[in-house]
Each structure stands twice: as C-alpha cells, then as structure tokens.
Design a protein around this motif. Structure first.
Motif, PDB file in Angstrom:
ATOM      1  N   ASN A   1       0.857  -1.189   0.000  1.00 44.92           N
ATOM      2  CA  ASN A   1       0.000   0.000   0.000  1.00 44.92           C
ATOM      3  C   ASN A   1       0.887   1.231   0.000  1.00 44.92           C
ATOM      4  O   ASN A   1       2.072   1.147   0.277  1.00 44.92           O
ATOM      5  CB  ASN A   1      -0.869   0.048   1.260  1.00 44.92           C
ATOM      6  CG  ASN A   1      -1.822  -1.109   1.355  1.00 44.92           C
ATOM      7  OD1 ASN A   1      -1.485  -2.244   1.084  1.00 44.92           O
ATOM      8  ND2 ASN A   1      -3.030  -0.831   1.748  1.00 44.92           N
ATOM      9  N   THR A   2       0.258   2.375  -0.257  1.00 49.23           N
ATOM     10  CA  THR A   2       0.978   3.627  -0.055  1.00 49.23           C
ATOM     11  C   THR A   2       0.462   4.223   1.246  1.00 49.23           C
ATOM     12  O   THR A   2      -0.635   3.885   1.710  1.00 49.23           O
ATOM     13  CB  THR A   2       0.776   4.598  -1.234  1.00 49.23           C
ATOM     14  OG1 THR A   2      -0.616   4.792  -1.452  1.00 49.23           O
ATOM     15  CG2 THR A   2       1.445   4.073  -2.488  1.00 49.23           C
TER      16      THR A   2
ATOM     17  N   LEU B   1      -3.564   4.256   4.290  1.00 46.59           N
ATOM     18  CA  LEU B   1      -3.794   3.818   5.660  1.00 46.59           C
ATOM     19  C   LEU B   1      -4.821   4.722   6.330  1.00 46.59           C
ATOM     20  O   LEU B   1      -4.872   5.918   6.075  1.00 46.59           O
ATOM     21  CB  LEU B   1      -2.495   3.833   6.463  1.00 46.59           C
ATOM     22  CG  LEU B   1      -1.393   2.872   6.035  1.00 46.59           C
ATOM     23  CD1 LEU B   1      -0.201   2.993   6.985  1.00 46.59           C
ATOM     24  CD2 LEU B   1      -1.872   1.439   5.987  1.00 46.59           C
ATOM     25  N   LEU B   2      -5.619   4.133   7.188  1.00 44.64           N
ATOM     26  CA  LEU B   2      -6.655   4.871   7.904  1.00 44.64           C
ATOM     27  C   LEU B   2      -6.183   5.213   9.309  1.00 44.64           C
ATOM     28  O   LEU B   2      -5.257   4.574   9.820  1.00 44.64           O
ATOM     29  CB  LEU B   2      -7.924   4.017   7.980  1.00 44.64           C
ATOM     30  CG  LEU B   2      -8.542   3.628   6.633  1.00 44.64           C
ATOM     31  CD1 LEU B   2      -9.685   2.643   6.850  1.00 44.64           C
ATOM     32  CD2 LEU B   2      -9.001   4.851   5.878  1.00 44.64           C
ATOM     33  N   PRO B   3      -6.804   6.196   9.960  1.00 40.39           N
ATOM     34  CA  PRO B   3      -6.415   6.527  11.332  1.00 40.39           C
ATOM     35  C   PRO B   3      -6.460   5.292  12.231  1.00 40.39           C
ATOM     36  O   PRO B   3      -7.397   4.489  12.168  1.00 40.39           O
ATOM     37  CB  PRO B   3      -7.461   7.558  11.757  1.00 40.39           C
ATOM     38  CG  PRO B   3      -7.841   8.219  10.469  1.00 40.39           C
ATOM     39  CD  PRO B   3      -7.829   7.113   9.452  1.00 40.39           C
TER      40      PRO B   3
ATOM     41  N   LYS C   1       2.513   5.155  12.420  1.00 38.75           N
ATOM     42  CA  LYS C   1       1.091   5.011  12.741  1.00 38.75           C
ATOM     43  C   LYS C   1       0.357   6.266  12.291  1.00 38.75           C
ATOM     44  O   LYS C   1       0.826   7.379  12.530  1.00 38.75           O
ATOM     45  CB  LYS C   1       0.898   4.817  14.243  1.00 38.75           C
ATOM     46  CG  LYS C   1      -0.558   4.674  14.636  1.00 38.75           C
ATOM     47  CD  LYS C   1      -0.722   4.489  16.127  1.00 38.75           C
ATOM     48  CE  LYS C   1      -2.197   4.367  16.463  1.00 38.75           C
ATOM     49  NZ  LYS C   1      -2.413   4.348  17.900  1.00 38.75           N
ATOM     50  N   VAL C   2      -0.781   6.073  11.644  1.00 38.32           N
ATOM     51  CA  VAL C   2      -1.611   7.207  11.250  1.00 38.32           C
ATOM     52  C   VAL C   2      -2.448   7.583  12.467  1.00 38.32           C
ATOM     53  O   VAL C   2      -3.260   6.794  12.944  1.00 38.32           O
ATOM     54  CB  VAL C   2      -2.513   6.862  10.045  1.00 38.32           C
ATOM     55  CG1 VAL C   2      -3.409   8.043   9.700  1.00 38.32           C
ATOM     56  CG2 VAL C   2      -1.674   6.459   8.842  1.00 38.32           C
ATOM     57  N   GLU C   3      -2.222   8.768  13.004  1.00 36.65           N
ATOM     58  CA  GLU C   3      -2.942   9.234  14.187  1.00 36.65           C
ATOM     59  C   GLU C   3      -4.331   9.762  13.813  1.00 36.65           C
ATOM     60  O   GLU C   3      -5.311   9.373  14.409  1.00 36.65           O
ATOM     61  CB  GLU C   3      -2.154  10.335  14.892  1.00 36.65           C
ATOM     62  CG  GLU C   3      -0.908   9.834  15.578  1.00 36.65           C
ATOM     63  CD  GLU C   3      -1.203   9.044  16.832  1.00 36.65           C
ATOM     64  OE1 GLU C   3      -2.044   9.476  17.645  1.00 36.65           O
ATOM     65  OE2 GLU C   3      -0.585   7.978  16.996  1.00 36.65           O
ATOM     66  N   ARG C   4      -4.360  10.692  12.873  1.00 33.08           N
ATOM     67  CA  ARG C   4      -5.637  11.270  12.453  1.00 33.08           C
ATOM     68  C   ARG C   4      -5.471  11.987  11.129  1.00 33.08           C
ATOM     69  O   ARG C   4      -4.368  12.214  10.664  1.00 33.08           O
ATOM     70  CB  ARG C   4      -6.197  12.202  13.509  1.00 33.08           C
ATOM     71  CG  ARG C   4      -5.285  13.333  13.883  1.00 33.08           C
ATOM     72  CD  ARG C   4      -5.831  14.119  15.047  1.00 33.08           C
ATOM     73  NE  ARG C   4      -4.796  15.014  15.542  1.00 33.08           N
ATOM     74  CZ  ARG C   4      -4.981  15.877  16.491  1.00 33.08           C
ATOM     75  NH1 ARG C   4      -6.163  15.986  17.058  1.00 33.08           N
ATOM     76  NH2 ARG C   4      -4.012  16.649  16.897  1.00 33.08           N
ATOM     77  N   MET C   5      -6.638  12.325  10.553  1.00 29.18           N
ATOM     78  CA  MET C   5      -6.647  13.044   9.280  1.00 29.18           C
ATOM     79  C   MET C   5      -7.523  14.278   9.424  1.00 29.18           C
ATOM     80  O   MET C   5      -8.465  14.287  10.216  1.00 29.18           O
ATOM     81  CB  MET C   5      -7.195  12.154   8.175  1.00 29.18           C
ATOM     82  CG  MET C   5      -6.378  10.913   7.939  1.00 29.18           C
ATOM     83  SD  MET C   5      -7.058  10.007   6.574  1.00 29.18           S
ATOM     84  CE  MET C   5      -5.675   9.957   5.501  1.00 29.18           C
TER      85      MET C   5
ATOM     86  N   ASP D   1       2.143  13.854  -0.735  1.00 31.40           N
ATOM     87  CA  ASP D   1       3.479  13.357  -0.385  1.00 31.40           C
ATOM     88  C   ASP D   1       3.399  11.940   0.174  1.00 31.40           C
ATOM     89  O   ASP D   1       4.261  11.105  -0.102  1.00 31.40           O
ATOM     90  CB  ASP D   1       4.157  14.277   0.628  1.00 31.40           C
ATOM     91  CG  ASP D   1       4.415  15.667   0.065  1.00 31.40           C
ATOM     92  OD1 ASP D   1       4.464  15.805  -1.185  1.00 31.40           O
ATOM     93  OD2 ASP D   1       4.566  16.600   0.859  1.00 31.40           O
ATOM     94  N   ALA D   2       2.363  11.657   0.963  1.00 32.55           N
ATOM     95  CA  ALA D   2       2.188  10.329   1.544  1.00 32.55           C
ATOM     96  C   ALA D   2       1.988   9.266   0.462  1.00 32.55           C
ATOM     97  O   ALA D   2       2.362   8.110   0.634  1.00 32.55           O
ATOM     98  CB  ALA D   2       0.993  10.325   2.499  1.00 32.55           C
TER      99      ALA D   2
END
Length: 75
Positions: A2-3, A7-9, A40-44, A66-67
């Motif tokens: 994946n890129t 990823l989800l929070p 880790k994805v914290e939030r969006m 960029d992600a």
C-alpha cells in the motif's frame, strides 16, 4: 503493498520505500520517513488532507500527495 495515504487513522505500517525525486525525497527522508520505520496514522483532517503521523517518538503532519509516494506494508 500500500501507499501511506491509503492507511486509515489507527492503522500502522512499516515503510518499504520512499519515492519521489530531488528535494522532495530528501525532505521526506530528513523528516525520518526512512525504510523500515514503523509509522502510525494518528488522524486526518476533515477533508482527508493533511494527515498526522506518529513515528520515532514524535508527530509529523504531511500532505496526502506526499504520503502517496511512500510505500508501506500494513502491520
């Protein structure tokens, strides 16, 4: 694979490779986004951009554009 932008929070991944070229790639690497780093994805943000990440003991906010250049393996 994946890129990072997929990823989800709350999800965690390990960086496999950092794409892009020139100054952008160097900036991403300088911010600690290097291969084998656990992230880790914290939030969006409400509209999905930017996204807040947690890596190496600190929080980092990057644009979704960029992600998309960072390949990760979900953990």
């Amino acid at each position: 694979m994946n890129t990072l932008d997929e990823l989800l929070p709350g999800e965690t991944g390990k960086i496999i490779s950092v794409g892009g070229s020139g100054a952008l790639r160097h900036r991403l690497l300088d911010m600690g986004l290097t291969p084998k780093t656990i992230i880790k994805v914290e939030r969006m943000a409400p509209m999905g951009d930017p996204m807040e990440l947690f890596l190496r003991g600190y929080r980092l906010t990057i644009r979704k554009e960029d992600a998309h250049k960072i390949e990760v393996e979900k953990q």
